[in-house]
Scaffold this motif. Structure first.
Motif, PDB file in Angstrom:
ATOM      1  N   ALA A  30      25.346  49.425  51.900  1.00  0.00           N
ATOM      2  CA  ALA A  30      24.016  49.373  51.318  1.00  0.00           C
ATOM      3  C   ALA A  30      23.105  50.201  52.215  1.00  0.00           C
ATOM      4  CB  ALA A  30      23.533  47.945  51.267  1.00  0.00           C
ATOM      5  N   GLY A  34      16.258  49.687  49.504  1.00  0.00           N
ATOM      6  CA  GLY A  34      16.119  48.405  48.838  1.00  0.00           C
ATOM      7  C   GLY A  34      17.394  47.807  48.315  1.00  0.00           C
ATOM      8  N   ALA A  35      18.547  48.392  48.650  1.00  0.00           N
ATOM      9  CA  ALA A  35      19.780  47.753  48.214  1.00  0.00           C
ATOM     10  C   ALA A  35      19.858  46.408  48.902  1.00  0.00           C
ATOM     11  CB  ALA A  35      20.980  48.610  48.602  1.00  0.00           C
ATOM     12  N   ALA A  36      19.863  45.364  48.131  1.00  0.00           N
ATOM     13  CA  ALA A  36      19.821  44.034  48.712  1.00  0.00           C
ATOM     14  C   ALA A  36      21.040  43.268  48.266  1.00  0.00           C
ATOM     15  CB  ALA A  36      18.568  43.309  48.276  1.00  0.00           C
ATOM     16  N   ASP A  40      22.630  45.413  44.043  1.00  0.00           N
ATOM     17  CA  ASP A  40      23.245  46.665  43.637  1.00  0.00           C
ATOM     18  C   ASP A  40      24.688  46.747  44.078  1.00  0.00           C
ATOM     19  OD1 ASP A  40      20.819  47.779  42.538  1.00  0.00           O
ATOM     20  OD2 ASP A  40      20.120  47.752  44.594  1.00  0.00           O
TER      21      ASP A  40
ATOM     22  N   GLU B 111      18.698  51.954  58.201  1.00  0.00           N
ATOM     23  CA  GLU B 111      18.678  51.373  56.867  1.00  0.00           C
ATOM     24  C   GLU B 111      17.714  50.191  56.879  1.00  0.00           C
ATOM     25  OE1 GLU B 111      22.828  50.299  56.763  1.00  0.00           O
ATOM     26  OE2 GLU B 111      22.358  48.226  57.246  1.00  0.00           O
ATOM     27  N   ASP B 112      17.410  49.662  55.702  1.00  0.00           N
ATOM     28  CA  ASP B 112      16.510  48.519  55.612  1.00  0.00           C
ATOM     29  C   ASP B 112      17.119  47.305  56.311  1.00  0.00           C
ATOM     30  OD1 ASP B 112      14.971  50.127  54.091  1.00  0.00           O
ATOM     31  OD2 ASP B 112      14.849  48.775  52.365  1.00  0.00           O
ATOM     32  N   PRO B 130      15.229  40.742  50.442  1.00  0.00           N
ATOM     33  CA  PRO B 130      14.769  41.994  49.821  1.00  0.00           C
ATOM     34  C   PRO B 130      15.054  41.980  48.316  1.00  0.00           C
ATOM     35  CG  PRO B 130      16.074  42.443  51.775  1.00  0.00           C
ATOM     36  CD  PRO B 130      16.231  40.980  51.489  1.00  0.00           C
ATOM     37  N   PRO B 135      10.003  43.798  49.754  1.00  0.00           N
ATOM     38  CA  PRO B 135      10.851  44.985  49.577  1.00  0.00           C
ATOM     39  C   PRO B 135      11.864  45.180  50.691  1.00  0.00           C
ATOM     40  CG  PRO B 135       8.484  45.556  49.721  1.00  0.00           C
ATOM     41  CD  PRO B 135       8.616  44.132  50.126  1.00  0.00           C
ATOM     42  N   HIS B 138      11.671  48.490  56.139  1.00  0.00           N
ATOM     43  CA  HIS B 138      12.219  49.842  56.156  1.00  0.00           C
ATOM     44  C   HIS B 138      12.408  50.326  57.589  1.00  0.00           C
ATOM     45  CE1 HIS B 138      11.575  49.586  51.963  1.00  0.00           C
ATOM     46  NE2 HIS B 138      10.259  49.739  51.996  1.00  0.00           N
ATOM     47  N   HIS B 160      19.361  39.441  55.338  1.00  0.00           N
ATOM     48  CA  HIS B 160      19.723  39.319  53.929  1.00  0.00           C
ATOM     49  C   HIS B 160      19.889  40.710  53.333  1.00  0.00           C
ATOM     50  CE1 HIS B 160      20.370  36.365  50.797  1.00  0.00           C
ATOM     51  NE2 HIS B 160      19.840  35.428  51.555  1.00  0.00           N
ATOM     52  N   SER B 161      20.225  41.676  54.201  1.00  0.00           N
ATOM     53  CA  SER B 161      20.354  43.058  53.745  1.00  0.00           C
ATOM     54  C   SER B 161      21.778  43.541  53.971  1.00  0.00           C
ATOM     55  CB  SER B 161      19.401  43.972  54.524  1.00  0.00           C
ATOM     56  OG  SER B 161      18.067  43.548  54.366  1.00  0.00           O
ATOM     57  N   GLY B 162      22.343  44.088  52.934  1.00  0.00           N
ATOM     58  CA  GLY B 162      23.655  44.719  53.042  1.00  0.00           C
ATOM     59  C   GLY B 162      24.662  43.820  53.733  1.00  0.00           C
TER      60      GLY B 162
END
Ligand SMILES: [Cu+2]
Lengths: 274, 670
Positions: A30, A34-36, A40, B111-112, B130, B135, B138, B160-162
């Motif tokens: 990801a 915004g890939a959460a 996605d 990455e975020d 996110p 959002p 970032h 909670h990202s990727g």
């Protein structure tokens, strides 16, 4: 065809196979933007390439190499399947046969995909010159160049109860010839890495296609087993045996061409995927 | 309680002292110890007693957390972790109930990123998911989390990202209660369990997607077949193999990512590093267990010591003693042990599938260790896990509690006509499944009874487009255990392989591979909240969700529909009393977590039902929870197995504004 160009062809096809296996699939990380979780990532398109067989038929006079590639690109429900099967002598130029399928597949039940698409089939043409009219077994081989056919293919790819992988395919050629092939295999774990895979392939045709030595009805049944050792899941050398049994008119034609009704093969090869 | 800020994690990720220690260290662990947070340092470096657990506090201090990539490794292998202030796990955050937390999170990744405060009741915008709450943070940005601390207990936080959580982005969080605690202890330690892989998590998921048994090196073999023939006879063995083969499932499917790629960590340290907590014989030691695994359940015991549970999901419970417990992913259990002998004790946390373990030591002196127990044989699932009905002898009476909708009509059901979609289970529940199978998730379910209800029309029932069943009448008494329910012949489409025929409460069962060793194992029916609820309201609506999956393609979903195909949130009304019933139609356990609200686990103890933020749902299990959502906005609900969540076992619940209408679409996806 000179031996040099032949060698070049063998090398080229090996290179293509190597390239296919090494090609980097799309990163599935990801990334920023915004890939959460769960948003996605569940739509990622993946690429799968399996060289189910990369093998040498050790005991055949022409020492053919046999290649079977299965690959797909797609998501959970819809995939584009590409299947390639080919055989090429390593000692002699010319000859060799290749089939390539491009199929659109869709998951219709938890274990079955419906597939539809096309096949290109190319192989040496054999012209039967009948000595005794009407009895193909008395024919003799005449050189005939190559026969390339386009075919429509529909079928299923799935997992039958009992963990049998089953791939039935119905084929309709550009001449209207209808044939059916069914492949099935099964994994038997001797250890977590030593796996014996019995398999069966059955071919049948509605119409005879003498140019390639196919009679109507059941053409042949081939059974075999490969014993692989998964050094890694994705890299497994194997040895295999198989027995091809031609039947009916197909067998008669083969017999007329000086080929045996039954052919036993011993192979050694690699199973690789990514 | 004494607080020390000497840990200095506030702006300088590595303190001078820790740096010096690392510089002087030798051997394979050198790199590790530099990465280890204060509570994971060797016992001699940590100071004694409670001061050892002093963390970064919010009071009078601005807490800064910096998310970055840091080299990480052990056993001679190196990799790069996603770290918080340079460590794995992240620093211990410690606050006091009633304070306000102000936490600046700076993203130095490419990455975020994000932080979710697991189990904390925070305003919606601070929840950190996110795409749901904000959002995301970032690259280069600093996001300020600012929220009141409305509860006490042991919690944790994570990305909670990727795949960042798999890469080390998690840490413990303690909120000391404003009131004195109802139990005493002399020392305390955080015991944070997790799993680490040197493989890229994206690659792990890719492998699972292509071969779901990729990491399972405990499958049944030809040898197992002959052993079973010896034991059970040929006929029974063949019958058993066929039963599984028919369903194309395997009884060894316990964990999908295993010790074949995972090293199980305790406070960020592999078993060989032997994290050690010191005690003096006779002291009471509080261990704050946190399962921060991305994909691992742990079975924890300390041979020779009895454990007493005092908190679960951060909340006080009536003390209960046992010898072993299984900790679901994302759960926290606080236990007290009282070692009386002057010797070392092993904290042994075996992964549920027995493919590995995390390990630490409680010892009177640093450098000691006790015997490491032998790993038990891998467990196998049974027919109950497959949802094969056990006593199915035509007991129609028991089959559908709460489902006989005969005398309805009192609740307002706009749009719910005679057909009442969703209420006559077998037929209606098939619909969304069929829709999912065709790839048009629920487009034919245009009726959506009740979902269009305008504000104030509080109670509605029917079926949402994603197949979620909502009931509003004939609900059973609050706090009771759900009765066994037959699923009927319906399935959830091609995303669901093998729907459980019968689902039932299994809260009294320890789970696959546990409870067979002759010692006491904690089960959820043992757990009661410390103070019974004064008023224990019955629910006005029941929301039933089915967990679904298809191992062949490593698909995980809810009601047969993965998240990206189910964009509508599930509406909740501010302040309404709801029952959430989670039904597991798969063969794997799923730790389900609902953000933004504490849930009361209906384990049969009525007003003494314990609070939970995460609950394990065993194969073929039916679990009910009560909740009263108050904080408005969209809240994530998902399986806490990282890869299950990532591929679609995820939903959003949307809590309406006080007095406002229920939200049905759009907003949750910003
Ligand atoms: Cu799950």
């Amino acid at each position: 065809m000179s031996v040099v160009t032949h060698r070049a062809r063998v090398m080229c096809s090996s290179l293509v196979i190597a390239a296919l296996l090494l090609v980097q699939p799309a990163r599935v990380h990801a990334q920023a933007g915004g890939a959460a979780h769960g948003m996605d990532l569940d739509r990622v398109i993946r690429t799968f390439i399996l060289a189910e067989q990369l093998e040498v038929h050790a005991n055949q006079p022409e020492r053919p190499i046999d290649v079977e590639l299965v690959s797909w690109i797609g998501g959970d429900y819809r995939r584009l399947y590409l299947r390639v099967q080919g055989e090429q002598s390593t000692l002699m130029s010319g000859g060799g046969e290749m089939q390539g399928d491009a199929l659109y597949g869709r998951l219709i039940t938890p274990f079955w995909s419906f597939v539809a698409g096309g096949r290109v089939d190319t192989r040496p043409r054999t012209v039967i010159a009948p000595v005794d009219f009407g009895d193909p077994s008395t024919g003799r081989r005449e050189p005939g160049g190559r026969l390339t056919r386009g075919m429509l293919a529909i079928g299923f790819i799935g997992l039958a109860p009992g963990w049998f992988e089953v791939e039935p395919t119905l084929l309709v050629s550009d001449k209207g010839d209808v044939s059916l092939e069914v492949e099935s295999s099964f994994d038997l774990l001797f250890t977590q890495r030593l796996i014996v895979q019995p398999w069966i392939e059955v071919n049948a045709a509605v119409q005879a296609v003498p140019e390639i030595g196919v009679g109507s009805g059941l053409n042949d049944v081939e059974i075999g087993a490969r014993m692989r050792y998964e050094i890694r899941r994705k890299f497994a050398p194997y040895v295999g045996v198989s027995m091809l049994r031609r039947t009916g008119a197909t067998a008669a034609m083969a017999h007329g061409l000086g080929e045996r009704r039954s052919v036993g093969t011993i192979t050694a090869g690699l199973r690789i995927w990514r | 309680m004494e607080r020390s800020f000497t840990d200095g994690v506030v702006t300088h990720p590595v303190t001078r002292r820790r740096f010096l220690h690392a510089a002087g260290a030798v051997g394979a662990l050198a790199g590790l110890q530099r990465l280890a947070p204060a509570y994971a340092l060797p016992a001699s470096d940590r100071g004694a007693g409670r001061a050892a657990l002093a963390g970064v506090s919010g009071r009078d201090t601005r807490v800064d957390l910096i998310i970055d990539r840091t080299p990480f490794g052990f056993g001679g292998r190196r990799s790069v972790a996603t770290t918080i202030n340079g460590s794995v796990p992240g620093p211990l955050l410690r606050f006091r109930e009633g304070e306000r937390a102000t936490i600046h999170v700076t993203n130095r990744l490419r990455e975020d990123t994000s932080i979710h405060w697991h189990g904390l009741l925070v305003p919606n915008a601070m929840d950190g998911v996110p795409g749901v709450n904000f959002p995301g943070i970032h690259p280069g940005q600093t996001f300020v989390y600012d929220f009141p601390l409305r509860q006490y207990g042991t919690y944790w936080y994570h990305s909670h990202s990727g795949f960042q959580e798999q890469l080390g982005h998690y840490g413990p969080l303690i909120i000391d209660p404003s009131e004195p605690e109802p139990f005493q202890y002399d020392r305390e330690y955080v015991v944070m369990l997790s799993d680490w892989s040197f493989e890229d998590p994206g690659k792990i998921l890719d492998n699972l997607k292509k071969q779901s048994a990729y990491y399972n090196f405990q499958r049944r073999t030809v040898g197992d077949f002959f052993r079973d023939v010896d034991r059970n006879g040929l006929r029974a063995t063949i019958a058993d193999r066929w039963e599984w083969g028919k369903m194309r499932m395997t009884p060894t499917d316990i964990s999908d990512v295993t010790g074949s790629t995972y090293t199980y960590l305790l406070n960020g340290l592999p078993p060989a590093a032997n994290w050690t907590g010191l005690f003096r014989a006779g002291e009471r030691v509080r261990l704050r267990f946190i399962n921060a695994g991305a994909g691992s359940y742990f079975d924890v015991r300390i041979p020779g010591l009895e454990m007493t549970l005092v908190q679960a999901s951060g909340q006080h419970v009536q003390p209960v003693a046992f010898d072993e417990f299984r900790i679901e992913i994302a759960q926290t259990f606080d236990v007290i042990v009282k070692p009386t002998e002057d010797r070392a004790y092993t904290i042994f946390a075996e992964s549920m599938d027995r493919s590995g373990y995390a390990r630490g030591t409680l010892a009177p002196r640093a450098g000691m260790s006790a015997e490491i127990p032998r790993r038990r044989p891998r467990p196998t699932l049974n027919m109950v896990d497959m949802g094969m009905a056990m006593g199915m002898g035509g007991h129609e009476g028991m089959s559908m509690p709460g489902m006989d909708m005969s005398g309805t009509g009192t609740a307002s059901k706009p749009g719910a006509d005679a057909s009442m979609p969703g209420m006559d289970m077998p037929a209606a529940a098939t619909k969304p499944a069929a829709a999912a199978a065709s790839g048009h998730a629920g487009h034919d379910m245009s009726s959506m009874p009740g979902v269009t209800a305008s504000g104030g029309a509080g109670v509605f029932e029917g079926q949402l487009r994603d197949g979620t069943i909502i009931r509003a009448s004939n609900l059973r008494a609050p706090g009771t255990i759900p009765e066994p329910v037959m699923h009927g012949n319906n399935t959830h489409g091609s995303a669901s392989a093998g729907t459980a025929m019968e689902t039932r409460s299994r809260l009294s069962e320890p789970g696959a591979g546990l409870g067979e060793d002759g010692w006491r194992v904690l089960v959820w029916t043992d757990v009661k909240r410390l103070t019974p609820a004064e008023t224990f309201e019955p629910p006005v609506r029941e929301i039933e969700l089915h967990l679904t999956g298809n191992m062949e393609r490593y698909m995980w979903s809810i009601n047969g529909i993965k998240f990206s195909d189910a964009r509508d949130p599930i509406p909740l009304k501010h302040g309404e009393r709801i029952r959430l019933t989670i039904v597991n139609d798969t063969m794997m356990a799923h730790p389900m977590h609902l953000h933004g609200v504490f849930m009361e686990l209906e384990n049969g103890h009525g007003p003494e039902c314990p609070y939970v933020h995460t609950i394990n749902v065993k194969p073929a299990e039916r679990v009910s929870l009560l909740a009263t959502p108050v904080d408005p906005g969209p809240w994530a609900f998902h399986c806490h197995v990282l890869f299950h969540m990532d591929v679609g076992m995820f939903r959003v619940f949307h809590v309406s504004e006080p007095g406002g209408p229920m939200t049905t679409e759009g907003e949750a996806r910003s």
